[in-house]
Design a protein around this motif. Sequence first.
Motif, mmCIF file in Angstrom:
data_model
loop_
_atom_site.group_PDB
_atom_site.id
_atom_site.type_symbol
_atom_site.label_atom_id
_atom_site.label_comp_id
_atom_site.label_asym_id
_atom_site.label_seq_id
_atom_site.Cartn_x
_atom_site.Cartn_y
_atom_site.Cartn_z
ATOM 1 N N ASN A 252 -11.797 5.970 1.092
ATOM 2 C CA ASN A 252 -13.148 6.149 0.431
ATOM 3 C C ASN A 252 -12.535 6.622 -0.920
ATOM 4 O O ASN A 252 -13.693 6.689 -1.847
ATOM 5 N N HIS A 253 -11.582 6.968 -1.382
ATOM 6 C CA HIS A 253 -11.211 7.612 -2.504
ATOM 7 C C HIS A 253 -10.231 6.719 -3.440
ATOM 8 O O HIS A 253 -9.877 7.102 -4.329
ATOM 9 N N GLU A 254 -9.918 5.680 -2.872
ATOM 10 C CA GLU A 254 -8.853 4.837 -3.634
ATOM 11 C C GLU A 254 -8.862 3.353 -3.637
ATOM 12 O O GLU A 254 -9.213 3.011 -2.142
ATOM 13 N N ARG B 106 -4.596 0.756 -9.888
ATOM 14 C CA ARG B 106 -5.437 1.793 -9.009
ATOM 15 C C ARG B 106 -6.776 2.194 -9.741
ATOM 16 O O ARG B 106 -6.574 2.544 -10.841
ATOM 17 N N ARG B 107 -7.647 2.497 -8.957
ATOM 18 C CA ARG B 107 -9.045 2.619 -9.240
ATOM 19 C C ARG B 107 -9.565 3.997 -8.448
ATOM 20 O O ARG B 107 -9.273 3.920 -7.191
ATOM 21 N N SER B 108 -9.838 4.985 -9.158
ATOM 22 C CA SER B 108 -10.166 6.215 -8.383
ATOM 23 C C SER B 108 -11.773 6.056 -8.369
ATOM 24 O O SER B 108 -12.510 5.922 -9.353
ATOM 25 N N VAL B 109 -12.504 6.523 -7.231
ATOM 26 C CA VAL B 109 -13.715 6.467 -6.962
ATOM 27 C C VAL B 109 -14.043 7.624 -6.121
ATOM 28 O O VAL B 109 -13.568 8.501 -5.814
ATOM 29 N N GLY B 110 -15.613 7.938 -5.968
ATOM 30 C CA GLY B 110 -15.989 8.929 -5.053
ATOM 31 C C GLY B 110 -15.929 10.395 -5.623
ATOM 32 O O GLY B 110 -16.046 10.531 -6.717
ATOM 33 N N LYS B 111 -15.510 11.317 -4.754
ATOM 34 C CA LYS B 111 -15.560 12.739 -5.129
ATOM 35 C C LYS B 111 -14.673 13.116 -6.235
ATOM 36 O O LYS B 111 -14.721 14.000 -6.949
ATOM 37 N N HIS B 112 -13.519 12.256 -6.129
ATOM 38 C CA HIS B 112 -12.509 12.593 -7.355
ATOM 39 C C HIS B 112 -12.986 12.638 -8.595
ATOM 40 O O HIS B 112 -12.696 13.392 -9.552
ATOM 41 N N TYR B 113 -13.960 11.661 -8.794
ATOM 42 C CA TYR B 113 -14.558 11.487 -10.191
ATOM 43 C C TYR B 113 -15.368 12.874 -10.478
ATOM 44 O O TYR B 113 -15.493 13.422 -11.580
ATOM 45 N N TYR B 114 -16.092 13.536 -9.530
ATOM 46 C CA TYR B 114 -16.974 14.627 -9.663
ATOM 47 C C TYR B 114 -16.046 15.659 -10.024
ATOM 48 O O TYR B 114 -16.237 16.490 -11.087
ATOM 49 N N ALA C 160 -18.082 1.531 -9.522
ATOM 50 C CA ALA C 160 -17.110 0.762 -10.225
ATOM 51 C C ALA C 160 -16.576 1.474 -11.590
ATOM 52 O O ALA C 160 -16.714 1.201 -12.535
ATOM 53 N N PHE C 161 -15.676 2.540 -10.937
ATOM 54 C CA PHE C 161 -15.001 3.368 -12.223
ATOM 55 C C PHE C 161 -13.597 3.334 -11.858
ATOM 56 O O PHE C 161 -12.856 2.988 -10.949
ATOM 57 N N TRP D 19 -1.290 1.907 -0.189
ATOM 58 C CA TRP D 19 -2.162 0.492 -0.210
ATOM 59 C C TRP D 19 -1.448 -0.470 0.549
ATOM 60 O O TRP D 19 -2.184 -1.420 0.762
ATOM 61 N N HIS D 20 0.052 -0.722 0.431
ATOM 62 C CA HIS D 20 0.741 -1.855 0.920
ATOM 63 C C HIS D 20 0.174 -2.007 2.501
ATOM 64 O O HIS D 20 0.215 -3.248 2.833
ATOM 65 N N LYS D 21 -0.292 -1.032 3.068
ATOM 66 C CA LYS D 21 -0.937 -1.290 4.510
ATOM 67 C C LYS D 21 -2.006 -2.176 4.543
ATOM 68 O O LYS D 21 -2.367 -2.668 5.808
ATOM 69 N N TYR D 22 -2.610 -2.476 3.539
ATOM 70 C CA TYR D 22 -4.051 -2.918 3.550
ATOM 71 C C TYR D 22 -4.216 -4.201 3.027
ATOM 72 O O TYR D 22 -5.170 -5.044 2.851
ATOM 73 N N GLY D 23 -3.176 -4.522 2.246
ATOM 74 C CA GLY D 23 -2.922 -5.856 1.637
ATOM 75 C C GLY D 23 -2.001 -6.012 0.520
ATOM 76 O O GLY D 23 -1.491 -5.057 0.290
ATOM 77 N N THR D 24 -1.698 -7.114 -0.022
ATOM 78 C CA THR D 24 -1.023 -7.413 -1.330
ATOM 79 C C THR D 24 -1.961 -8.100 -2.550
ATOM 80 O O THR D 24 -2.679 -8.763 -2.192
ATOM 81 N N CYS D 25 -1.284 -8.054 -3.419
ATOM 82 C CA CYS D 25 -1.966 -8.617 -4.553
ATOM 83 C C CYS D 25 -1.144 -9.974 -4.952
ATOM 84 O O CYS D 25 0.123 -10.199 -4.529
#
Length: 396
Positions: free
Chosen positions: A49-51, A113-121, A26-27, A99-105
């Motif tokens: 996995n990263h966004e 935008r939330r960045s998660v996974g390896k990008h935080y490392y 949850a970052f 992200w538009h391909k996966y849903g709408t707000c």
Amino acid sequence: MLKFINSVSWPFILAVFIYVVLTPKAFVDGRTISNVEKTSIIKTIKVDNHEIIDCYDIFKQPSLTHPMLHNHTIQMRPSVYPKNIKSVNLGTLQITQTWHKYGTCPHRTVPIRRSVGKHYYSTLLRKQRRPKPFHGKKPNTLQPNGIRENHEYAVIKVRGSFLGAQAKINLWNPNVETMIEMSVSQIWVTAGDDNDLNTIEAGWAVDATNFGDYQTRFFIMWTSDSYKHSCINMRCPGFVQTSPDISLGCNFTEISTFNGDQKDATFSIYKDQNNGNWWVQLQGISLGYYPSSLFTRLSKTADDVEFGGEIYNGRYKGRHTTTQMGSGHFPSEGGLGISSYFSHVQVLNENNEAKDPEDAETYVSNPDCYDLKVDKKRTNGYSFNYGGSGYNDNCQ
């Protein structure tokens, strides 16, 4: 890359690995989501996995925690629009983000935008090497050698009294040599001097430090104290977003190709004369605004506007970077399809009228590495080509 990793202590890397593995995902750009923020998220859209895109209740968005925005009443749309803006200036590009391909707000929410996974490392590692911030070092504050802290520019600058600016900017995906470098094409709207500088900036950037990859991404930025403190996108409170359709920091899915299809988008920054708020538009979509109360000098008008490219030269391997500006090709190599461009460049005067720039100054910090050429024919309004390859036989 290996040389860079070796320069960081292995105990530090191990500590980062343990931290990333054992810490919840949850970052938001390296910042944990508080319980208050969690209750403000109406919907979450997983891109990969990263966004992740979180749809925040517009009335509980994180920006409203800024001390100057307590009890702030959100302005849902501009009360006035610039005069003499032609619809043709927006072109035909339909703004889409992955992200538009996966849903709408939903209605009355805003996408963050939330960045998660390896990008935080990787972000933790980069923070050991890179000072902040990099965006927006103002051309008129450069040192005598034309470069300030390894920033290089190819820009035009217009002085006066303005309520905003607009330009159609060619979209490219320039090569950026190392993760601590960047390539930016943007508009600067500024007021004040080095001791009291206010800026609002908008454009596109390839910047792995801020975004975790080398994609071309939309960004905005502001400062009210000469970059002692500055903020990109929604990293800190300030920008009040109103649109549910565009997320700051997300990528452009359509990019120009060399000697092929050209893609561009119109970026706008302008002041609402009725309340002083500074609105940001992308391709005619009003995304939100910076409240006038955030600024000292921009609470009135801008005193100069700048358009063009900027790179950061990290001098990896002891030489000039190969990081490209724009398309990576010089204006001398050719125009459309070869070098990058700004077209339909306009400033907004104190009557809120869109005008072509007058008496614009050209500033190129290192013409052997990057250059700019104004198109005197004005086929597409006031326009110019710019860019370059970085390191070459003349650029050392």
